[in-house]
Scaffold this motif. Structure first.
Motif, short mmCIF file in Angstrom:
data_model
loop_
_atom_site.label_atom_id
_atom_site.label_comp_id
_atom_site.label_asym_id
_atom_site.label_seq_id
_atom_site.Cartn_x
_atom_site.Cartn_y
_atom_site.Cartn_z
N CYS A 182 -1.13 10.52 39.34
CA CYS A 182 -2.10 10.48 40.44
C CYS A 182 -1.42 10.79 41.76
O CYS A 182 -0.20 10.97 41.82
N ALA A 183 -2.22 10.80 42.82
CA ALA A 183 -1.70 11.09 44.16
C ALA A 183 -0.94 9.93 44.77
O ALA A 183 -0.26 10.09 45.79
N GLY A 184 -1.05 8.73 44.18
CA GLY A 184 -0.26 7.60 44.64
C GLY A 184 -0.71 7.00 45.97
O GLY A 184 0.07 6.30 46.62
N LEU A 185 -1.96 7.22 46.37
CA LEU A 185 -2.40 6.75 47.68
C LEU A 185 -2.52 5.23 47.77
O LEU A 185 -2.69 4.69 48.86
N GLY A 186 -2.40 4.53 46.65
CA GLY A 186 -2.41 3.08 46.68
C GLY A 186 -1.03 2.47 46.91
O GLY A 186 -0.90 1.25 47.03
N THR A 187 -0.01 3.33 46.99
CA THR A 187 1.36 2.83 47.09
C THR A 187 2.04 3.26 48.40
O THR A 187 3.27 3.33 48.46
N LEU A 188 1.26 3.53 49.44
CA LEU A 188 1.83 4.02 50.69
C LEU A 188 2.75 3.01 51.36
O LEU A 188 3.61 3.39 52.15
N ARG A 189 2.58 1.71 51.09
CA ARG A 189 3.52 0.73 51.63
C ARG A 189 4.92 0.98 51.09
O ARG A 189 5.92 0.85 51.81
N ARG A 190 5.00 1.33 49.82
CA ARG A 190 6.30 1.55 49.18
C ARG A 190 6.79 2.99 49.36
O ARG A 190 8.00 3.24 49.36
N HIS A 191 5.85 3.92 49.46
CA HIS A 191 6.19 5.34 49.53
C HIS A 191 5.45 5.98 50.71
O HIS A 191 4.57 6.83 50.52
N PRO A 192 5.82 5.62 51.94
CA PRO A 192 5.10 6.17 53.09
C PRO A 192 5.25 7.68 53.23
O PRO A 192 4.43 8.33 53.88
N ALA A 245 -12.73 -0.22 20.15
CA ALA A 245 -11.54 -0.64 20.89
C ALA A 245 -11.61 -0.10 22.31
O ALA A 245 -12.10 1.00 22.55
N PRO A 246 -11.10 -0.86 23.28
CA PRO A 246 -11.19 -0.43 24.69
C PRO A 246 -10.19 0.67 25.03
O PRO A 246 -9.05 0.67 24.57
N VAL A 247 -10.64 1.57 25.88
CA VAL A 247 -9.78 2.58 26.50
C VAL A 247 -9.80 2.28 28.00
O VAL A 247 -10.86 2.31 28.63
N THR A 248 -8.65 1.97 28.56
CA THR A 248 -8.56 1.62 29.98
C THR A 248 -7.92 2.77 30.74
O THR A 248 -6.80 3.19 30.43
N TYR A 249 -8.65 3.27 31.73
CA TYR A 249 -8.16 4.35 32.59
C TYR A 249 -7.70 3.74 33.90
O TYR A 249 -8.42 2.93 34.51
N SER A 250 -6.49 4.12 34.35
CA SER A 250 -5.91 3.49 35.53
C SER A 250 -5.17 4.51 36.37
O SER A 250 -4.54 5.44 35.84
N VAL A 251 -5.23 4.33 37.71
CA VAL A 251 -4.42 5.11 38.65
C VAL A 251 -3.97 4.20 39.78
O VAL A 251 -4.70 3.29 40.19
N CYS A 252 -2.77 4.46 40.30
CA CYS A 252 -2.30 3.72 41.47
C CYS A 252 -2.63 4.52 42.73
O CYS A 252 -1.79 4.72 43.59
N SER A 253 -3.86 4.99 42.78
CA SER A 253 -4.31 5.78 43.91
C SER A 253 -5.67 5.26 44.36
O SER A 253 -6.35 4.55 43.62
N LEU A 254 -6.04 5.62 45.58
CA LEU A 254 -7.30 5.15 46.15
C LEU A 254 -8.09 6.34 46.67
O LEU A 254 -8.01 6.73 47.83
#
Length: 440
Positions: free
Chosen positions: A332-342, A375-384
């Motif tokens: 993903c674009a990682g927009l949820g991790t800008l504190r760590r990766h400005p 069975a569950p399929v979980t989709y996840s991204v560390c982006s916003l």
């Protein structure tokens, strides 16, 4: 090498070499050897502060520069931002902020740009201020972007999705330091040992294996832990694993973790499941796959089996319908991790979101075949962003999937009205993650 020179060199590696700030800074501090902790702290503040405020620093410098800051050679641009950060944010006396910054520029290009850097910074020192942002009420995206040094396109996305007030709070939180969170099987014992060593530690607010730590390095934590195993992992990432397979805790099961490197969620899954279980960790890049397998071995997690393969295609050796849960932790674009990766604020562009969404849809649709019926399929991204989160889920639902209830006891305050996970630094103190749990 003093703090300013070290920060300058790290910022050059980030901008000119494409390095991640965290890794470049860690490497620079390590190679510099023993130093005054205050110098290391100043270098860290200079690196992260300059990256976090880069766009606002450019706006403050612009009236004093004949050329757009973005068009300057990288060393001159970095020097100007570094000097401006000291003047405008740290309140460093002008003679120190300007003089030492000019010396850095002079050492790089033998004086060609040093005169320009000197003139611009001295002009800024005579009128040290950021431009006033437009009113939030009339130009919410413009206000968020200017007030918190955010690219306007990201501000527009967050305002449209979350509303002006939440977008502003989120952007402000992204400019703060990220907390240190650990995950440990023996969580309470680890907390006790850290506290006994004088380290401020407490159980995380939501993740049952999480430990929040303040004011200590990982090396200090490792010494205090006395052999107790732990992993550095943000609480939001831990919650993603629990959303994907929390109901399988203590049970024998098979779980597929797609796009698994560096392995935090795969290792967490292995710790949750009963002996005899299997966690198949799929990773596209051979070096990352090898590193993941080595780390699983070092941690004593025989349940983790690593496959180097493209999760967007059929995975060799895996039988469709053979897993009790599937986790798609998509690139993903990682927009949820800008504190760590400005630095991502300066590298990402609007066109990245639809490009990432195409890949995310391909991977999710491909690996879903490996979940057994029900069975569950979980989709996840560390982006916003909506394109990488809700819109991907909307597409999967149109293909016949439906949302599944979270595991029992899952914290309700991180769930949206639709039942998806959404963590925001401004609300939860954790990284920004979006995840949805689906079933066919």
């Amino acid at each position: 090498m003093n703090a300013r020179k070290l920060a300058f060199e790290v910022l050059r590696r980030v901008e000119e070499g494409g390095a991640y700030a965290s890794r470049a800074l860690d490497a620079a501090l390590s190679s510099a050897g023993a130093r005054d902790p205050r110098e290391a702290g100043l270098a860290t503040e200079l690196v992260y502060g300059t990256l976090r405020r880069a766009l606002a620093l450019d706006a403050a410098l612009a009236p004093h520069s004949k050329r757009p800051i973005a068009e300057l050679d990288a060393p001159a641009r970095i020097a100007l931002r570094l000097g401006a950060f000291q003047l405008l944010v740290l309140g460093t006396p002008a003679h120190a902020a300007v003089g030492e910054t000019v010396a850095l520029a002079k050492a790089v290009d033998h004086g060609r740009a040093a005169g320009y850097v000197n003139a611009v910074l001295r002009a800024l020192a005579r009128a040290p201020r950021f431009p006033d942002p437009p009113p939030l009420a009339t130009d919410p995206a413009g206000h968020v972007a200017a007030a918190e040094a955010l690219p306007r396109w990201i501000a527009e996305e967050w305002v449209a999705w979350l509303g002006p007030d939440e977008a502003l709070a989120l952007a402000r939180a992204m400019n703060g330091p990220a907390p240190l969170c650990l995950r440990a099987v023996e969580r309470d014992a680890l907390v006790d040992r850290l506290r006994a060593a004088g380290i401020a530690a407490a159980p995380a607010a939501r993740a049952p294996g999480g430990v929040s730590v303040t004011g200590a390095s990982v090396a200090e934590i490792a010494r205090a832990a006395g052999g107790l195993a732990f992993q550095v992992q943000d609480e939001a990432a831990q919650l993603v694993t629990l959303l994907a397979a929390g109901e399988l805790r203590g049970k024998k099961a098979r779980v597929l973790d797609a796009c698994a490197a560096p392995g935090g969620k795969a290792f967490h899954l292995a710790e949750l499941l009963a002996p005899g279980s299997e966690v198949v960790a799929v990773e596209l890049h051979p070096r990352k796959a090898d590193a993941l397998a080595r780390e699983a071995g070092r941690r004593g997690l025989p349940a983790v089996r690593v496959i180097c393969a493209d999760a967007a295609k059929a995975i060799p050796g895996l039988e469709p319908g053979s897993f009790d849960a599937v986790l798609v932790d998509a690139p993903c674009a990682g927009l949820g991790t800008l504190r760590r990766h400005p630095e991502l604020k300066l590298r990402r562009a609007p066109e990245d979101l639809p490009r990432m969404a195409v890949l995310q849809r391909e991977i999710a649709a491909s690996v879903a075949r490996y979940a057994r019926a029900g069975a569950p399929v979980t989709y996840s991204v560390c982006s916003l962003s909506r394109a990488e989160g809700p819109e991907i889920v909307r597409g999967l639902i149109s293909d016949g999937w439906r949302r599944a209830a979270p595991p029992g006891g899952f914290p309700a305050d991180v769930l949206t009205a639709d039942g998806d996970l959404l963590t925001l630094p401004s609300r939860h103190g954790a990284d920004g993650f979006f995840a949805a749990r689906l079933v066919r």
